[in-house]
Design a protein around this motif. Structure first.
Motif, PDB file in Angstrom:
ATOM      1  N   SER A   4     107.011  54.663 -53.110  1.00  0.00           N
ATOM      2  CA  SER A   4     107.974  54.598 -54.164  1.00  0.00           C
ATOM      3  C   SER A   4     106.907  53.844 -55.248  1.00  0.00           C
ATOM      4  CB  SER A   4     108.691  53.186 -54.216  1.00  0.00           C
ATOM      5  OG  SER A   4     109.583  52.612 -55.822  1.00  0.00           O
ATOM      6  N   GLU A   5     106.908  54.103 -56.992  1.00  0.00           N
ATOM      7  CA  GLU A   5     105.651  53.172 -57.866  1.00  0.00           C
ATOM      8  C   GLU A   5     105.813  51.705 -58.004  1.00  0.00           C
ATOM      9  OE1 GLU A   5     103.614  55.330 -59.263  1.00  0.00           O
ATOM     10  OE2 GLU A   5     103.963  56.391 -58.128  1.00  0.00           O
ATOM     11  N   ALA A   6     107.162  51.419 -57.398  1.00  0.00           N
ATOM     12  CA  ALA A   6     107.152  49.761 -57.685  1.00  0.00           C
ATOM     13  C   ALA A   6     106.567  48.629 -56.450  1.00  0.00           C
ATOM     14  CB  ALA A   6     108.925  49.807 -56.829  1.00  0.00           C
ATOM     15  N   HIS A   7     106.232  47.513 -57.309  1.00  0.00           N
ATOM     16  CA  HIS A   7     105.472  46.468 -57.024  1.00  0.00           C
ATOM     17  C   HIS A   7     105.849  45.397 -57.003  1.00  0.00           C
ATOM     18  CE1 HIS A   7     102.412  50.114 -56.811  1.00  0.00           C
ATOM     19  NE2 HIS A   7     102.423  49.449 -55.229  1.00  0.00           N
TER      20      HIS A   7
ATOM     21  N   TRP B  69     101.462  33.824 -52.385  1.00  0.00           N
ATOM     22  CA  TRP B  69     100.874  33.786 -51.183  1.00  0.00           C
ATOM     23  C   TRP B  69     100.933  34.791 -50.250  1.00  0.00           C
ATOM     24  CZ3 TRP B  69     102.085  34.075 -46.088  1.00  0.00           C
ATOM     25  CH2 TRP B  69     103.559  33.955 -45.866  1.00  0.00           C
ATOM     26  N   LYS B  70     101.303  36.185 -49.839  1.00  0.00           N
ATOM     27  CA  LYS B  70     101.162  36.907 -49.706  1.00  0.00           C
ATOM     28  C   LYS B  70     100.800  37.966 -50.545  1.00  0.00           C
ATOM     29  CE  LYS B  70     105.816  37.617 -48.597  1.00  0.00           C
ATOM     30  NZ  LYS B  70     106.681  36.620 -48.997  1.00  0.00           N
ATOM     31  N   GLY B  71     100.766  37.777 -51.822  1.00  0.00           N
ATOM     32  CA  GLY B  71     100.200  39.023 -52.388  1.00  0.00           C
ATOM     33  C   GLY B  71     100.973  40.047 -53.312  1.00  0.00           C
ATOM     34  N   THR B  72     100.596  41.383 -53.383  1.00  0.00           N
ATOM     35  CA  THR B  72     101.126  42.135 -54.394  1.00  0.00           C
ATOM     36  C   THR B  72     101.802  43.541 -52.976  1.00  0.00           C
ATOM     37  OG1 THR B  72      99.010  43.246 -55.950  1.00  0.00           O
ATOM     38  CG2 THR B  72     100.835  44.325 -55.562  1.00  0.00           C
ATOM     39  N   ALA B  73     103.196  43.029 -52.981  1.00  0.00           N
ATOM     40  CA  ALA B  73     104.087  44.069 -52.670  1.00  0.00           C
ATOM     41  C   ALA B  73     104.448  45.556 -52.672  1.00  0.00           C
ATOM     42  CB  ALA B  73     105.385  43.717 -51.832  1.00  0.00           C
ATOM     43  N   SER B  74     104.181  46.527 -51.665  1.00  0.00           N
ATOM     44  CA  SER B  74     104.891  48.382 -51.955  1.00  0.00           C
ATOM     45  C   SER B  74     105.877  48.298 -51.933  1.00  0.00           C
ATOM     46  CB  SER B  74     102.788  49.197 -51.562  1.00  0.00           C
ATOM     47  OG  SER B  74     102.413  48.587 -52.311  1.00  0.00           O
ATOM     48  N   TYR B  75     106.925  49.318 -52.647  1.00  0.00           N
ATOM     49  CA  TYR B  75     107.809  49.546 -52.049  1.00  0.00           C
ATOM     50  C   TYR B  75     107.674  51.201 -51.804  1.00  0.00           C
ATOM     51  CZ  TYR B  75     109.198  45.206 -53.730  1.00  0.00           C
ATOM     52  OH  TYR B  75     109.568  44.270 -53.726  1.00  0.00           O
TER      53      TYR B  75
ATOM     54  N   ALA C 173     112.674  49.472 -49.041  1.00  0.00           N
ATOM     55  CA  ALA C 173     111.831  48.787 -47.753  1.00  0.00           C
ATOM     56  C   ALA C 173     110.359  48.560 -48.091  1.00  0.00           C
ATOM     57  CB  ALA C 173     111.673  50.123 -46.180  1.00  0.00           C
ATOM     58  N   TRP C 174     109.950  47.107 -48.020  1.00  0.00           N
ATOM     59  CA  TRP C 174     107.635  47.430 -48.813  1.00  0.00           C
ATOM     60  C   TRP C 174     107.397  46.303 -47.716  1.00  0.00           C
ATOM     61  CZ3 TRP C 174     112.243  43.488 -48.161  1.00  0.00           C
ATOM     62  CH2 TRP C 174     112.396  42.364 -47.812  1.00  0.00           C
ATOM     63  N   PHE C 175     105.667  46.624 -48.060  1.00  0.00           N
ATOM     64  CA  PHE C 175     105.130  46.278 -47.524  1.00  0.00           C
ATOM     65  C   PHE C 175     104.080  45.192 -48.308  1.00  0.00           C
ATOM     66  CE2 PHE C 175     104.077  50.377 -48.837  1.00  0.00           C
ATOM     67  CZ  PHE C 175     103.067  50.577 -48.792  1.00  0.00           C
TER      68      PHE C 175
ATOM     69  N   LYS D 166      97.998  37.722 -43.936  1.00  0.00           N
ATOM     70  CA  LYS D 166      96.944  38.483 -42.960  1.00  0.00           C
ATOM     71  C   LYS D 166      97.700  39.169 -42.168  1.00  0.00           C
ATOM     72  CE  LYS D 166      94.273  36.286 -40.507  1.00  0.00           C
ATOM     73  NZ  LYS D 166      91.922  35.895 -40.840  1.00  0.00           N
ATOM     74  N   GLN D 167      98.399  38.931 -41.248  1.00  0.00           N
ATOM     75  CA  GLN D 167      98.955  38.970 -40.131  1.00  0.00           C
ATOM     76  C   GLN D 167     100.342  40.504 -40.426  1.00  0.00           C
ATOM     77  OE1 GLN D 167      99.591  36.190 -41.151  1.00  0.00           O
ATOM     78  NE2 GLN D 167     101.883  35.595 -41.067  1.00  0.00           N
ATOM     79  N   ILE D 168     100.629  40.811 -41.429  1.00  0.00           N
ATOM     80  CA  ILE D 168     101.750  41.671 -41.804  1.00  0.00           C
ATOM     81  C   ILE D 168     101.187  43.172 -42.696  1.00  0.00           C
ATOM     82  CG2 ILE D 168     103.532  39.991 -41.373  1.00  0.00           C
ATOM     83  CD1 ILE D 168     103.719  39.249 -44.961  1.00  0.00           C
ATOM     84  N   LYS D 169      99.577  42.887 -43.018  1.00  0.00           N
ATOM     85  CA  LYS D 169      98.699  43.947 -43.687  1.00  0.00           C
ATOM     86  C   LYS D 169      99.370  45.208 -42.755  1.00  0.00           C
ATOM     87  CE  LYS D 169      94.772  45.987 -43.942  1.00  0.00           C
ATOM     88  NZ  LYS D 169      93.329  46.068 -44.982  1.00  0.00           N
ATOM     89  N   GLY D 170     100.297  45.883 -43.711  1.00  0.00           N
ATOM     90  CA  GLY D 170     100.547  47.475 -43.137  1.00  0.00           C
ATOM     91  C   GLY D 170     101.912  47.095 -42.921  1.00  0.00           C
TER      92      GLY D 170
END
Length: 110
Positions: A54-57, A62-68, A82-84, A93-97
């Protein structure tokens, strides 16, 4: 002791979690990480055939930029379900990806 410590950190080693939508399993893993009540699945646990970029962000302070991802099952689309965090801030950093879900996707722990 390790399982208790891992649980305190929000890491559910050995406890199976499953994300489902429209009767299909989107992700399944015994190595999820819980953050703010959301189960984050390791990237290798998602069934990629159901995910479309998705193009959504969005931005989390505290976590940063989420992609969808949009989720597609049996011809039905659930936009942004869904997002990451591809490049999270150090605090996350423990949830990267790792991938989390909302918008009607059910996540169950066994």
């Amino acid at each position: 002791m390790f399982l208790k410590l891992a649980s305190l950190l929000g890491i559910y080693m050995g406890i199976m979690a499953k994300a489902m939508w429209e009767g299909s399993v989107l992700a399944e893993s015994d190595k999820t990480i819980e953050v703010e009540g959301n189960q984050y699945f390791p990237p290798e646990a998602i069934r990629k055939e159901f995910f479309k970029a998705s193009e959504a962000h969005t931005e989390c302070p505290w976590k940063g930029t989420a992609s969808y991802y949009d989720v597609e099952v049996k011809g039905k689309r659930n936009a942004g379900a869904a997002w990451f965090y591809p490049e999270p801030k150090n605090a996350a950093k423990q949830i990267k990806g790792y991938v989390a879900f909302w918008k009607g996707v059910s996540v169950e722990k066994d």
